[in-house]
Write a protein that holds these residues in place. Sequence first.
Motif, mmCIF file in Angstrom:
data_model
loop_
_atom_site.group_PDB
_atom_site.id
_atom_site.type_symbol
_atom_site.label_atom_id
_atom_site.label_comp_id
_atom_site.label_asym_id
_atom_site.label_seq_id
_atom_site.Cartn_x
_atom_site.Cartn_y
_atom_site.Cartn_z
ATOM 1 N N CYS A 38 0.856 -1.333 -0.144
ATOM 2 C CA CYS A 38 0.009 0.064 -0.048
ATOM 3 C C CYS A 38 0.807 1.297 0.018
ATOM 4 O O CYS A 38 0.532 2.197 -0.681
ATOM 5 N N LEU A 39 1.847 1.176 0.742
ATOM 6 C CA LEU A 39 2.693 2.457 1.057
ATOM 7 C C LEU A 39 3.381 2.694 -0.459
ATOM 8 O O LEU A 39 3.618 3.833 -0.972
ATOM 9 N N LEU A 40 3.832 1.413 -1.253
ATOM 10 C CA LEU A 40 4.629 1.712 -2.405
ATOM 11 C C LEU A 40 3.742 2.408 -3.492
ATOM 12 O O LEU A 40 3.861 3.303 -4.223
ATOM 13 N N LEU A 41 2.298 1.811 -3.466
ATOM 14 C CA LEU A 41 1.345 2.368 -4.378
ATOM 15 C C LEU A 41 1.073 3.855 -4.139
ATOM 16 O O LEU A 41 1.026 4.740 -5.017
ATOM 17 N N ILE A 42 1.092 4.196 -2.675
ATOM 18 C CA ILE A 42 0.775 5.449 -2.591
ATOM 19 C C ILE A 42 1.979 6.461 -2.931
ATOM 20 O O ILE A 42 1.902 7.564 -3.528
ATOM 21 N N LEU A 43 3.306 6.046 -2.909
ATOM 22 C CA LEU A 43 4.527 6.566 -3.055
ATOM 23 C C LEU A 43 4.305 7.081 -4.889
ATOM 24 O O LEU A 43 4.983 7.902 -5.263
ATOM 25 N N MET A 44 4.052 5.827 -5.439
ATOM 26 C CA MET A 44 4.100 5.897 -6.839
ATOM 27 C C MET A 44 2.921 6.845 -7.262
ATOM 28 O O MET A 44 3.152 7.539 -8.424
ATOM 29 N N ALA A 45 1.920 6.881 -6.887
ATOM 30 C CA ALA A 45 0.826 7.724 -7.136
ATOM 31 C C ALA A 45 1.290 9.217 -6.912
ATOM 32 O O ALA A 45 1.061 10.057 -8.032
ATOM 33 N N TYR A 46 1.899 9.368 -5.825
ATOM 34 C CA TYR A 46 2.750 10.754 -5.849
ATOM 35 C C TYR A 46 3.648 11.062 -6.656
ATOM 36 O O TYR A 46 3.676 12.092 -7.330
ATOM 37 N N GLY A 47 4.219 10.238 -7.175
ATOM 38 C CA GLY A 47 5.477 10.448 -7.976
ATOM 39 C C GLY A 47 4.922 10.498 -9.228
ATOM 40 O O GLY A 47 5.491 11.368 -10.240
ATOM 41 N N MET A 48 3.922 9.927 -9.519
ATOM 42 C CA MET A 48 3.201 10.104 -10.972
ATOM 43 C C MET A 48 2.912 11.780 -11.274
ATOM 44 O O MET A 48 3.307 12.312 -12.188
ATOM 45 N N VAL A 49 2.500 12.330 -10.124
ATOM 46 C CA VAL A 49 2.174 13.533 -10.392
ATOM 47 C C VAL A 49 3.516 14.543 -10.509
ATOM 48 O O VAL A 49 3.444 15.618 -11.267
ATOM 49 N N ARG A 50 4.494 14.148 -9.609
ATOM 50 C CA ARG A 50 5.677 15.011 -9.616
ATOM 51 C C ARG A 50 6.514 14.836 -10.879
ATOM 52 O O ARG A 50 6.899 15.756 -11.303
ATOM 53 N N LEU A 51 6.504 13.528 -11.268
ATOM 54 C CA LEU A 51 7.141 13.601 -12.712
ATOM 55 C C LEU A 51 6.425 14.368 -13.960
ATOM 56 O O LEU A 51 7.296 14.922 -14.495
#
Length: 299
Positions: A38-51
Amino acid sequence: MSALLHSESLTVGQQMPLYELLLFVTAGNNLVLSLVACLLLILMAYGMVRLNENYIFIRQRTDLPAFVFALIASGTISLGGMHPSLFAAFLLFLSVDRVFKIYQGTATLSNSFDAGFLIGLASLFYLFAAVYLFWFWVALAVLGYLRGKEILAGLMGFMVPVFLVVAWYFWSDDIGELQKTVESLAFFQNSLGDVSVFQYAYWGILGFLVVLSSMYMFNVYEEKKISSRKYFIILLSFFLVSALSFSFFNGAGVEQYFISIIPVTYITSHYFVLQKHAWIGEVWFYLLVVSSILIHFIG
């Protein structure tokens, strides 16, 4: 929630060294592993916006990629929990950022090394992530940096974590065990298992949306900045490598889904945000949202 309330293992048998290390650290507790997932998915979701904010692949600032990623990532019921491919997806996502940085023309060697290093780490969680080294070379060609220095830097980055793990197993006199693990994973006869008609229907909707979004991207391709064009080709090649891995390697199963949704998120989000006929985009958007929710009740 179902993955947390009814945690179960998504893997069988011996896994790659770094995932085995994760199992050791968490004592194989499925609830803890699901929390890490779950933590990895949250970090990736946040990273999608940042990228997108850093490279402006979609021509306006929007949080939509995070929402689309969350919907799609949870859209396959059989992947409710931790799988080695999820950790690999997280590391490969970080490698996409390093590849995009190469286009800026600064620190091309260190970014190439970092990209290769992340791919090497990913392959030590999930064996089939190693094929993304070829994607890295394709990306270099697209960016105009397919030169000996960058190729060698990426290859050296890939080899460093692999060499350290092999050296550790050699030092521990377990090199034969590592070889058996790699062979068993490479030749494992993976299958989709019992998949409901609703799950196939969801994948069908998602697949059609990917095709529609890609066609829209090609239609507006000439209007894009050169950098955006290159980023699109790199993301598309990333998706194709994932699809080819699933097709050609028997051991690569439905878990490739975690990796392939990285480019899918951007391509579909681009369509939702920028396509000119708003009502068509909204119809498809609501269809994606509703189907992503219903799959948890009828899938």
